[in-house]
Design a protein around this motif. Structure first.
Motif, PDB file in Angstrom:
ATOM      1  N   HIS A  17     -10.059 -41.624 -75.865  1.00 39.77           N
ATOM      2  CA  HIS A  17      -8.760 -42.276 -76.072  1.00 39.77           C
ATOM      3  C   HIS A  17      -7.706 -41.192 -75.878  1.00 39.77           C
ATOM      4  O   HIS A  17      -7.564 -40.306 -76.722  1.00 39.77           O
ATOM      5  CB  HIS A  17      -8.657 -42.891 -77.463  1.00 39.77           C
ATOM      6  N   HIS A  77      -3.632 -40.105 -74.374  1.00 37.40           N
ATOM      7  CA  HIS A  77      -2.306 -40.325 -73.783  1.00 37.40           C
ATOM      8  C   HIS A  77      -1.844 -38.952 -73.325  1.00 37.40           C
ATOM      9  O   HIS A  77      -1.487 -38.087 -74.145  1.00 37.40           O
ATOM     10  CB  HIS A  77      -1.337 -40.917 -74.804  1.00 37.40           C
ATOM     11  N   ASP A  88       2.455 -38.999 -67.062  1.00 39.08           N
ATOM     12  CA  ASP A  88       2.435 -39.815 -68.285  1.00 39.08           C
ATOM     13  C   ASP A  88       1.447 -40.947 -68.053  1.00 39.08           C
ATOM     14  O   ASP A  88       1.785 -41.986 -67.484  1.00 39.08           O
ATOM     15  CB  ASP A  88       3.826 -40.353 -68.596  1.00 39.08           C
ATOM     16  N   THR A 131      -2.226 -43.111 -69.692  1.00 41.48           N
ATOM     17  CA  THR A 131      -3.135 -43.402 -70.801  1.00 41.48           C
ATOM     18  C   THR A 131      -4.528 -43.645 -70.243  1.00 41.48           C
ATOM     19  O   THR A 131      -4.694 -44.392 -69.276  1.00 41.48           O
ATOM     20  CB  THR A 131      -2.664 -44.642 -71.576  1.00 41.48           C
ATOM     21  N   THR A 144      -8.594 -44.513 -71.367  1.00 38.23           N
ATOM     22  CA  THR A 144      -9.615 -44.878 -72.342  1.00 38.23           C
ATOM     23  C   THR A 144     -10.918 -45.087 -71.589  1.00 38.23           C
ATOM     24  O   THR A 144     -10.918 -45.541 -70.440  1.00 38.23           O
ATOM     25  CB  THR A 144      -9.258 -46.165 -73.112  1.00 38.23           C
ATOM     26  N   GLY A 191       1.815 -36.465 -76.541  1.00 39.27           N
ATOM     27  CA  GLY A 191       0.687 -37.357 -76.378  1.00 39.27           C
ATOM     28  C   GLY A 191      -0.454 -36.978 -77.306  1.00 39.27           C
ATOM     29  O   GLY A 191      -0.260 -36.271 -78.306  1.00 39.27           O
ATOM     30  N   HIS A 192      -1.668 -37.420 -76.972  1.00 41.88           N
ATOM     31  CA  HIS A 192      -2.818 -37.121 -77.805  1.00 41.88           C
ATOM     32  C   HIS A 192      -4.094 -37.189 -76.983  1.00 41.88           C
ATOM     33  O   HIS A 192      -4.126 -37.768 -75.894  1.00 41.88           O
ATOM     34  CB  HIS A 192      -2.911 -38.101 -78.987  1.00 41.88           C
ATOM     35  N   ARG A 251       1.965 -41.529 -62.687  1.00 44.51           N
ATOM     36  CA  ARG A 251       1.813 -42.711 -63.538  1.00 44.51           C
ATOM     37  C   ARG A 251       0.719 -43.621 -62.987  1.00 44.51           C
ATOM     38  O   ARG A 251       0.391 -43.566 -61.787  1.00 44.51           O
ATOM     39  CB  ARG A 251       3.133 -43.480 -63.643  1.00 44.51           C
TER      40      ARG A 251
END
Length: 395
Positions: A53, A55, A66, A68, A70, A103-104, A256
């Motif tokens: 998970h 970002h 940027d 995301t 998963t 983010g993470h 993106r």
């Protein structure tokens, strides 16, 4: 992390690193100092959320990433996109080689945002493999387990087992310069897997191979990835590698995500010109006016069989296009445009014509047909496409 040759982001990886002693891991830039400095291997709490998970936000003066990501354990995800899209930056951020601006990054419920590269449960296979040139294949693979605290004997036992799985037992004592490209790729993969990573990163893993070797190694790599129980992320610009190896594609353009889905869905429903070109389709965006007629912004219309309303995409393969030098009178195709040949090129065993005019499109035809039509740059032609050979879907 499995590979000890990590370089600062943006710098090329070092070539010809000094051969380490497999009795002590000293690592390279960003290396792994666990046994040499008496540092215990990093432990990770029991995961509450399995898989990846993330970002990832990386900001530079002329570039902004940027996205995301998963992925579930056992899933192979391919990051696909043109040069400069941000694929490699994303991979280096996952590896810890490029710091996140914000983010993470969570892996199996553990936050890795600030974890140094050498302490992450991550294996990396770089494009050029970066095997230690003065170590045998066996000791290259044993390097990872040694850096995670295994004895020299245990590390070599584990390495021998991995080489056997890769079909390389007879090459255990061979140094990288005597390995073929396909063999070196498998040694690099074995080295990455020998530490039992929870995240496997592959950066253009087949790019260094010639066409014939690539075909064989792609098939072998698919089998090994199918057996991998954790998350694998593949970076590539080759659509065939992505389609064959990945369960899911994430297409990145200009930092993106522009489209995400299964290979079949991406191939059938491209949403950008880059993706359409990648999968070999003519793609247009317009507005469905009366259900079967799509008005394009540039003026012409395309008739389809789908009954849609609103903004839509229309796609059809170059093979669906039929060309005539004179306006056809008995053709059954409902789509007809006057065009001009802008260019011709060999495309597999056919000729691909690049057309401009009422509608810009690509058309595939045999060399015999191209000769009979006397096609050449500047030649006027009429292009037809049957409505049943188009495919329309919501934009």
């Amino acid at each position: 992390m499995t590979n000890p040759h990590a370089a600062a982001d943006g710098a090329p990886p070092p070539q010809g690193p000094p051969a380490p002693d497999t009795d002590a891991c000293t690592g390279g830039a960003g290396g792994n100092p666990h046994p040499a400095e008496g540092r215990a291997a990093t432990t990770h709490p029991h995961p509450t959320t399995h898989g990846l998970h993330a970002h990832l936000v990386v900001t530079r003066p002329a570039f902004h990433l940027d996205i995301t990501l998963t992925a579930a354990p056992g899933e192979v995800v391919a990051l696909l996109g043109p040069n400069g899209a941000g694929k490699t930056t994303a991979l280096r951020a996952l590896a810890g080689l490029t710091p996140l601006t914000t983010g993470h990054l969570h892996l199996d419920g553990t936050e890795l945002d600030r974890t140094p590269p050498e302490s992450r449960p991550v294996g990396v296979v770089f494009q050029d493999y970066l095997l230690f040139p003065h170590l045998t294949a066996l000791d290259n693979v044993a390097f990872g387990p040694r850096c995670h605290g295994a004895t020299k004997t245990d590390a070599r036992t584990q390495a021998a087992a991995w080489l056997d799985r890769m079909g390389l037992t007879e090459h255990a004592g061979v140094k990288p310069r005597r390995l073929s490209g396909g063999q070196a790729q498998r040694v690099a993969l074995a080295r990455a897997l020998a530490t039992h990573p929870r995240l496997l990163l592959l950066d253009e893993p087949l790019a260094a191979l010639d066409a014939r070797t690539r075909l064989d190694v792609r098939s072998q790599l698919r089998r090994h990835l199918a057996e991998f129980e954790a998350v694998a992320v593949l970076v590539t610009h080759d659509p065939l590698d992505a389609m064959v190896l990945a369960d899911r594609l994430i297409v990145i353009e200009d930092g993106r995500v522009v489209q995400e889905g299964t290979p079949a869905d991406i191939a059938r429903h491209p949403r950008t010109d880059y993706i359409a070109h990648l999968v070999g389709l003519n793609l247009y965006r317009g507005r469905a006016a009366d259900g079967h007629t799509v008005e394009l912004a540039a003026g012409p219309v395309i008739t389809t069989t789908e009954d849609l309303a609103g903004d839509v995409f229309v796609a059809f393969p170059p093979s669906a296009v039929t060309l005539f030098r004179d306006r056809p009178t008995g053709a059954s195709a409902r789509n007809l445009w006057r065009c001009e040949v802008a260019g011709l090129e060999i495309h597999g065993d056919q000729i691909r014509a690049d057309l401009t005019g009422e509608l810009s499109l690509a058309a595939d035809l045999t060399t015999v047909a191209a000769a009979e039509l006397d096609l050449h740059p500047g030649a006027p032609v009429w292009a037809t496409v049957k409505a049943a050979q188009t495919h329309a879907y919501p934009a």
